[in-house]
Design an enzyme around this catalytic site. Structure first.
Site, PDB file in Angstrom:
ATOM      1  CE  LYS A 103      -6.126  -1.077 -10.464  1.00  0.00           C
ATOM      2  NZ  LYS A 103      -5.119  -2.070 -10.917  1.00  0.00           N
ATOM      3  CB  ALA A 126      -5.797  -8.123  -8.251  1.00  0.00           C
ATOM      4  CG  ASP A 127      -2.416  -2.206  -8.305  1.00  0.00           C
ATOM      5  OD1 ASP A 127      -2.847  -1.750  -9.378  1.00  0.00           O
ATOM      6  OD2 ASP A 127      -1.296  -1.917  -7.839  1.00  0.00           O
ATOM      7  CB  THR A 128       0.750  -6.776  -9.621  1.00  0.00           C
ATOM      8  OG1 THR A 128      -0.225  -7.822  -9.559  1.00  0.00           O
ATOM      9  CG2 THR A 128       2.131  -7.372  -9.426  1.00  0.00           C
TER      10      THR A 128
END
Length: 246
Positions: A90, A112-114
């Protein structure tokens, strides 16, 4: 501890130091000096939760550039590795897009990635009601892990990463709770099919680790990343103290 009046004094002293370093022709134009030294930040996300968390700690992105990428997990990919891969991709995608925007040249890019997981099973972001029901039934009455990976591309092009893990335990959900939560629609687009800062907070029996990580952005690590790379987070705090006093 810095009291509000002390913060104002620090801000005033800092402004005096900047003024003393200006060239004669620059004095009387502090806005121009501040603008020249100002660092830009782009958030590679459209998440209102991440934006609100940043604003909570006095960080206001100059632009939002959500990165559209393929988020399909690779076969056998571990949840932590999956979160890291997506966050990095990303950030790089958003940075590439900024090359066509001269006004954002040299900006810091934050992505960010969760990911929610039970053991090694990734519980994705449900799009349909049956997917959300399956996700919540999997989480009901058991513990799961939430990983958020943060990727920062600095103004010099360096790539920095942090990954945070939080353990969350859900109560056993009754049929009425499950049906009512599904009907409210809060699950849409949420990792694991729930939002801890919303109604689903009533399902959480125990949390070990960072709460903001579960919301979608671990604030301690984000602030450490930014300040460690020279982004003026603390100066923004001083500016806020000065504005609030007016």
């Amino acid at each position: 501890m810095i009291l509000p009046r002390d913060a104002l004094l620090i801000a005033s002293n800092r402004g005096s130091i900047l003024s003393s370093k200006q060239q004669p022709e620059e004095r009387g134009h502090p806005a121009a000096v501040q603008s020249a030294a100002r660092k830009l930040l782009v958030l590679a996300s459209a998440s209102p939760r991440r934006l609100a968390l940043l604003e909570q700690v006095g960080i206001e992105p100059d632009a939002l550039r959500p990165a559209s990428i393929d988020e399909t997990p690779k076969r056998g990919e571990a949840p932590r590795s999956y979160a890291q891969r997506l966050a990095r991709q990303k950030a790089l995608t958003a940075r590439e897009r900024l090359e066509r925007e001269p006004n954002l040249g040299g900006a810091f890019v934050l992505a960010a990635d969760t990911v929610v997981a039970v053991n090694r099973k990734i519980i994705g972001k449900p799009e349909y009601l049956n997917e959300a029901a399956a996700a919540l039934q999997t989480l009901s009455g058991r513990s799961h892990r939430v990983f958020t990976s943060v990727c920062l591309i600095t103004d010099t092009g360096s790539v920095k990463m942090r990954t945070v893990e939080t353990r969350v335990r859900f109560k056993r959900l009754s049929a009425e709770e499950l049906d009512s939560y599904l009907a409210c629609g809060e699950w849409r687009g949420k990792a694991g099919g729930y939002a801890i800062q919303g109604i689903a907070g009533a399902f959480v029996q125990k949390i070990v680790g960072s709460y903001t990580n579960v919301v979608g952005l671990p604030l301690i690590e984000v602030v450490q990343l930014l300040t460690g790379e020279g982004f003026p987070v603390y100066f923004n705090w001083l500016n806020r103290a000065e504005v609030d006093s007016l």
